[in-house]
Design a protein around this motif. Structure first.
Motif, PDB file in Angstrom:
ATOM      1  N   GLN A 179       0.771  34.395   6.390  1.00 15.55           N
ATOM      2  CA  GLN A 179      -0.793  34.164   6.615  1.00 15.55           C
ATOM      3  C   GLN A 179      -1.211  33.351   7.613  1.00 15.55           C
ATOM      4  OE1 GLN A 179      -1.382  31.736   2.667  1.00 15.55           O
ATOM      5  NE2 GLN A 179      -3.877  32.052   3.137  1.00 15.55           N
TER       6      GLN A 179
ATOM      7  N   LYS B  90      -7.117  33.413   5.993  1.00 18.19           N
ATOM      8  CA  LYS B  90      -7.379  34.480   6.420  1.00 18.19           C
ATOM      9  C   LYS B  90      -6.680  34.484   5.687  1.00 18.19           C
ATOM     10  CE  LYS B  90      -7.626  36.606  11.138  1.00 18.19           C
ATOM     11  NZ  LYS B  90      -6.940  37.208  11.874  1.00 18.19           N
ATOM     12  N   GLN B  91      -6.209  35.237   4.605  1.00 18.64           N
ATOM     13  CA  GLN B  91      -5.656  35.702   3.174  1.00 18.64           C
ATOM     14  C   GLN B  91      -4.440  35.866   3.993  1.00 18.64           C
ATOM     15  OE1 GLN B  91      -7.538  39.402   1.357  1.00 18.64           O
ATOM     16  NE2 GLN B  91      -9.513  38.260  -0.277  1.00 18.64           N
ATOM     17  N   ARG B  92      -3.228  36.060   2.732  1.00 21.08           N
ATOM     18  CA  ARG B  92      -1.871  36.559   2.488  1.00 21.08           C
ATOM     19  C   ARG B  92      -1.363  38.527   2.986  1.00 21.08           C
ATOM     20  NH1 ARG B  92       2.354  32.990  -0.278  1.00 21.08           N
ATOM     21  NH2 ARG B  92       1.862  31.352   0.586  1.00 21.08           N
ATOM     22  N   GLU B  93      -1.027  38.213   4.139  1.00 22.92           N
ATOM     23  CA  GLU B  93      -0.987  39.967   4.336  1.00 22.92           C
ATOM     24  C   GLU B  93       1.310  40.092   4.472  1.00 22.92           C
ATOM     25  OE1 GLU B  93      -2.196  41.391   7.453  1.00 22.92           O
ATOM     26  OE2 GLU B  93      -1.482  39.750   9.275  1.00 22.92           O
TER      27      GLU B  93
ATOM     28  N   TYR C 201       5.944  38.104   3.802  1.00 23.20           N
ATOM     29  CA  TYR C 201       4.214  37.620   4.164  1.00 23.20           C
ATOM     30  C   TYR C 201       4.089  37.014   5.666  1.00 23.20           C
ATOM     31  CZ  TYR C 201       2.659  40.369  -0.137  1.00 23.20           C
ATOM     32  OH  TYR C 201       3.122  41.299  -1.060  1.00 23.20           O
TER      33      TYR C 201
END
Length: 113
Positions: free
Chosen positions: A39, A43-46, A37
């Motif tokens: 981040q 921003k959101q963790r993706e 992942y």
């Protein structure tokens, strides 16, 4: 005690490459799907990439063709080869053991333009 330890982050110019590694201990590594992942600030963790116990892989659209995830069950490691890096790849990258939901501490990747 479960540990996921990432390494390989750093500062690189756009167009460059980095290879991240995650060393796992305390889990039966071979049965876990492993994930990377990231981040970015604000921003959101993706989810970036995943690899199953059977070595099936999946990638976020934003990194397809540029990143490659791999695993070495003998060494209990999962790696992320990142090529053609762009500034938008700047983030903290985390290793994740999916079945047990364990996370590493993260490693910073910064891509300068």
């Amino acid at each position: 005690q479960v540990q996921l330890v990432e390494s390989g982050g750093g500062l690189v110019q756009a167009g460059g490459s980095l290879r991240l590694s995650c060393a796992a201990s305390g889990i039966i590594f071979s049965i876990h799907s492993m994930e990377w992942y990231r981040q970015a600030p604000g921003k959101q963790r993706e989810l970036v990439a995943s690899i199953s116990s059977g070595r099936s892989t999946n990638y976020a659209d934003s990194v397809k063709g540029r990143f490659t995830i791999s695993r070495d069950n003998a060494q209990n490691t999962v790696s992320l080869q990142m090529n053609s890096l762009i500034p938008e790849d700047t983030a903290v990258y985390y290793c994740h053991a999916k079945s047990s939901n364990y996370w590493g501490q993260g490693t910073q990747v910064t891509v300068s333009s």
